[in-house]
Design an enzyme around this catalytic site. Structure first.
Site, PDB file in Angstrom:
ATOM      1  N   TYR A 144      -5.774   0.361  -5.101  1.00  0.00           N
ATOM      2  CA  TYR A 144      -6.261  -1.017  -5.079  1.00  0.00           C
ATOM      3  C   TYR A 144      -5.219  -1.876  -4.392  1.00  0.00           C
ATOM      4  O   TYR A 144      -4.019  -1.755  -4.690  1.00  0.00           O
ATOM      5  CB  TYR A 144      -6.490  -1.508  -6.510  1.00  0.00           C
ATOM      6  CG  TYR A 144      -6.859  -2.965  -6.637  1.00  0.00           C
ATOM      7  CD1 TYR A 144      -5.975  -3.868  -7.249  1.00  0.00           C
ATOM      8  CD2 TYR A 144      -8.065  -3.460  -6.159  1.00  0.00           C
ATOM      9  CE1 TYR A 144      -6.304  -5.213  -7.377  1.00  0.00           C
ATOM     10  CE2 TYR A 144      -8.398  -4.811  -6.283  1.00  0.00           C
ATOM     11  CZ  TYR A 144      -7.511  -5.681  -6.889  1.00  0.00           C
ATOM     12  OH  TYR A 144      -7.838  -7.013  -7.000  1.00  0.00           O
ATOM     13  N   ASP A 239       2.080  -0.314   0.280  1.00  0.00           N
ATOM     14  CA  ASP A 239       1.740  -1.388  -0.659  1.00  0.00           C
ATOM     15  C   ASP A 239       2.597  -1.231  -1.915  1.00  0.00           C
ATOM     16  O   ASP A 239       2.258  -0.479  -2.826  1.00  0.00           O
ATOM     17  CB  ASP A 239       0.255  -1.355  -0.996  1.00  0.00           C
ATOM     18  CG  ASP A 239      -0.120  -2.473  -1.961  1.00  0.00           C
ATOM     19  OD1 ASP A 239      -1.313  -2.622  -2.262  1.00  0.00           O
ATOM     20  OD2 ASP A 239       0.792  -3.201  -2.415  1.00  0.00           O
ATOM     21  N   LYS A 267       4.001  -9.431  -7.652  1.00  0.00           N
ATOM     22  CA  LYS A 267       4.409  -9.210  -9.039  1.00  0.00           C
ATOM     23  C   LYS A 267       5.887  -9.524  -9.306  1.00  0.00           C
ATOM     24  O   LYS A 267       6.265 -10.693  -9.403  1.00  0.00           O
ATOM     25  CB  LYS A 267       4.035  -7.781  -9.452  1.00  0.00           C
ATOM     26  CG  LYS A 267       2.495  -7.537  -9.409  1.00  0.00           C
ATOM     27  CD  LYS A 267       2.137  -6.130  -9.821  1.00  0.00           C
ATOM     28  CE  LYS A 267       0.682  -5.816  -9.519  1.00  0.00           C
ATOM     29  NZ  LYS A 267      -0.255  -6.356 -10.527  1.00  0.00           N
TER      30      LYS A 267
HETATM   31  P1  KE4 Z   1      -2.723  -9.689  -6.768  1.00  0.00           P
HETATM   32  O1  KE4 Z   1      -3.607 -10.338  -5.707  1.00  0.00           O
HETATM   33  O2  KE4 Z   1      -3.494  -9.420  -8.050  1.00  0.00           O
HETATM   34  O3  KE4 Z   1      -1.439 -10.455  -6.996  1.00  0.00           O
HETATM   35  O4  KE4 Z   1      -2.250  -8.279  -6.206  1.00  0.00           O
HETATM   36  C1  KE4 Z   1      -3.217  -7.358  -5.755  1.00  0.00           C
HETATM   37  C2  KE4 Z   1      -2.605  -5.962  -5.776  1.00  0.00           C
HETATM   38  C3  KE4 Z   1      -2.207  -5.392  -4.581  1.00  0.00           C
HETATM   39  N1  KE4 Z   1      -1.652  -4.156  -4.547  1.00  0.00           N
HETATM   40  C4  KE4 Z   1      -1.446  -3.447  -5.686  1.00  0.00           C
HETATM   41  C5  KE4 Z   1      -0.837  -2.081  -5.607  1.00  0.00           C
HETATM   42  C6  KE4 Z   1      -1.827  -3.988  -6.942  1.00  0.00           C
HETATM   43  O5  KE4 Z   1      -1.638  -3.262  -8.075  1.00  0.00           O
HETATM   44  C7  KE4 Z   1      -2.418  -5.270  -6.993  1.00  0.00           C
HETATM   45  C8  KE4 Z   1      -2.885  -5.904  -8.294  1.00  0.00           C
HETATM   46  N2  KE4 Z   1      -2.812  -5.080  -9.469  1.00  0.00           N
HETATM   47  C9  KE4 Z   1      -3.751  -5.389 -10.523  1.00  0.00           C
HETATM   48  C10 KE4 Z   1      -3.467  -4.443 -11.702  1.00  0.00           C
HETATM   49  N3  KE4 Z   1      -3.667  -3.095 -11.398  1.00  0.00           N
HETATM   50  C11 KE4 Z   1      -3.684  -6.799 -10.915  1.00  0.00           C
HETATM   51  C12 KE4 Z   1      -4.381  -7.134 -12.224  1.00  0.00           C
HETATM   52  C13 KE4 Z   1      -5.565  -8.054 -12.017  1.00  0.00           C
HETATM   53  O6  KE4 Z   1      -6.321  -7.838 -11.021  1.00  0.00           O
HETATM   54  O7  KE4 Z   1      -5.743  -8.961 -12.851  1.00  0.00           O
END
Ligand code: KE4
Length: 434
Positions: A144, A239, A267
């Site tokens: 993701y 990523d 993060k």
């Molecule tokens: P954000 O747009 O949520 O800050 O980041 C997206 C993203 C991009 N790449 C990786 C590897 C990620 O894990 C994420 C976001 N992770 C999720 C949890 N697995 C965020 C939690 C949520 O969507 O509320």
């Protein structure tokens, strides 16, 4: 453990916001029941609005590696807030955070700060397409990268199948240039490059997957990713939104010893405030507006409060690296969970890199999404709620990694392991031991 307050708060929230949440991951969809509303957090602990305390293994889905409300981070944000919250003009704090990132991540020579991991990956993909003049991007099922339209695609049935949308509102045109392959599938990646090589702008991947549960890349897969992208002049986008500063100060790329063309971060780099970043070789970043002509912008990018939290967090990680302690505590937890499930006679595997790990309810190593999705999610839900009842707060999905923070003490880990042993024993007894 009754959460009357959360029940009422959730009823109100559902009247106001879709599903009562501002991100679906928080809605407890993977485990049933209703989400718990948090009042505050400190160190390794969350406190819900009914006053219940939980040992927290979500850590805001990764950012809180130092633990919640770390004094240095809070002080930095308070100090910055008193000087104004946003100027829409450059500040030295942005250079400070950029410098910390560049010093930490070997492959990053220049970096652009944005507001989320999604913005980072979306921008990195646009830059890769602008830099190469090519259209096709490759991703992997179970990885993701945020809610980027062109990455919201269903897994293709074979290496030759370009993506079809997996969300309403994403057009076929948006995903027609996205190829979805299986993680750790070297042959599939080779076939894709044989078939589409000259059209592939970039391959984007999680260097340690968190988003199908924790899945570790094979060395052969890492070698293929690096070798094939170089041979076909495509860019490798690593990523590290989740793994950056998590599995090592220099991210997974420093742990595994490779240098991608572009890296995305999020993060931890914001210390719990909204910061994302993308960076890489200067000759590629040179193409980003206003230096180059690949457009990307953001009102609050490099925001003074967010950069203050990020700077305080990275300085602490650099000057007093917690990684040896994180390794020790995380190993203690992983072994404890593994032992508890084994004693309960429950089919399982545990995958871990540093302080991110997953207990899978499946009887074999999870190497890709086809295996991960076969996990026993009903059993996971029973495990999740049993731990909630005993004061440990795990990620609310089998397909997420849990995180240990520098604030977790040995007694916290021991309490969670004890709770898991009780819960898994009950699950096993109820299921007749299988
Ligand atoms: P954000 O747009 O949520 O800050 O980041 C997206 C993203 C991009 N790449 C990786 C590897 C990620 O894990 C994420 C976001 N992770 C999720 C949890 N697995 C965020 C939690 C949520 O969507 O509320």
């Amino acid at each position: 453990m009754k959460s009357e307050g959360s029940h009422a708060a959730f009823a109100r929230a559902r009247q106001l916001m879709p599903g009562g949440v501002n991100s679906p991951a928080r809605a407890f969809g993977g485990v049933g029941g209703e989400p718990i509303f948090i009042d505050h957090a400190e160190g390794a602990y969350l406190f819900d609005i009914d006053g219940q305390r939980y040992i927290d293994y979500v850590g805001s889905w990764g950012p809180m590696i130092l633990g919640h409300a770390h004094p240095e981070v809070i002080a930095a944000v308070e100090k910055a807030a008193a000087r104004g919250t946003s100027f829409g003009a450059p500040t030295e704090a942005e250079s400070e955070l950029a410098e910390l990132i560049i010093e930490a991540v070997p492959s990053v020579e220049k970096v652009r700060l944005v507001n989320s991991g999604t913005e980072a990956t979306m921008s990195a993909l646009r830059l890769a397409r602008g830099f190469t003049g090519r259209d096709v991007v490759v991703k992997f099922a179970g990885n993701y990268h945020g809610h980027v339209d062109s990455l919201l695609v269903a897994a293709g049935s074979s290496a030759a199948t370009l993506g079809v949308p997996n969300s309403p509102g994403v057009t076929a045109g948006t995903t027609k240039d996205t190829l979805v392959l299986q993680y750790n599938d070297v042959a599939g990646l080779e076939r894709a490059f044989d078939e589409h090589g000259k059209r592939i702008a970039a391959v984007i991947f999680e260097p340690v997957v968190g988003n199908m549960g924790c899945v570790v890349p094979t060395q052969a897969f890492l070698d293929a990713l690096n070798g094939l992208t170089k041979r076909h002049k495509a860019l490798l986008i690593c990523d590290e939104v989740m793994t950056g500063f998590r599995v090592a100060y220099g991210g997974a790329q420093s742990l595994f010893g490779f240098e991608p063309d572009l890296t995305t971060l999020g993060k931890i780099v914001g210390g719990g405030l909204p910061v994302g970043a993308y960076g890489g070789r200067a000759e590629i970043m040179h193409h980003v507006l206003p230096e180059g002509d690949v457009f990307q912008a953001g009102t609050l990018s490099g925001n003074p409060l967010a950069t203050a939290a990020g700077i305080a967090t990275l300085r602490r990680l650099r000057d007093e690296p917690p990684y040896a302690t994180l390794e020790e505590r995380s190993r203690q937890l992983a072994e404890g969970l593994d032992d508890a499930a084994t004693r309960a006679g429950i089919p399982h595997t545990v995958a871990r890199v540093g302080s991110m790990l997953t207990l899978f309810f499946i009887d074999r190593a999870v190497v890709d999404w086809t295996v991960s999705e076969s996990s026993d999610t009903a059993r996971f839900a029973k495990y999740f709620w049993g731990l909630i009842e005993r004061g440990s707060y795990m990620p609310c999905s089998q397909f997420e990694a849990l995180f240990v923070s520098a604030a977790h003490r040995p007694e916290d880990i021991a309490a969670t392991v004890q709770a898991a042993a009780e819960v898994l024993g009950e699950i096993s007894a109820h299921a007749g031991g299988n």
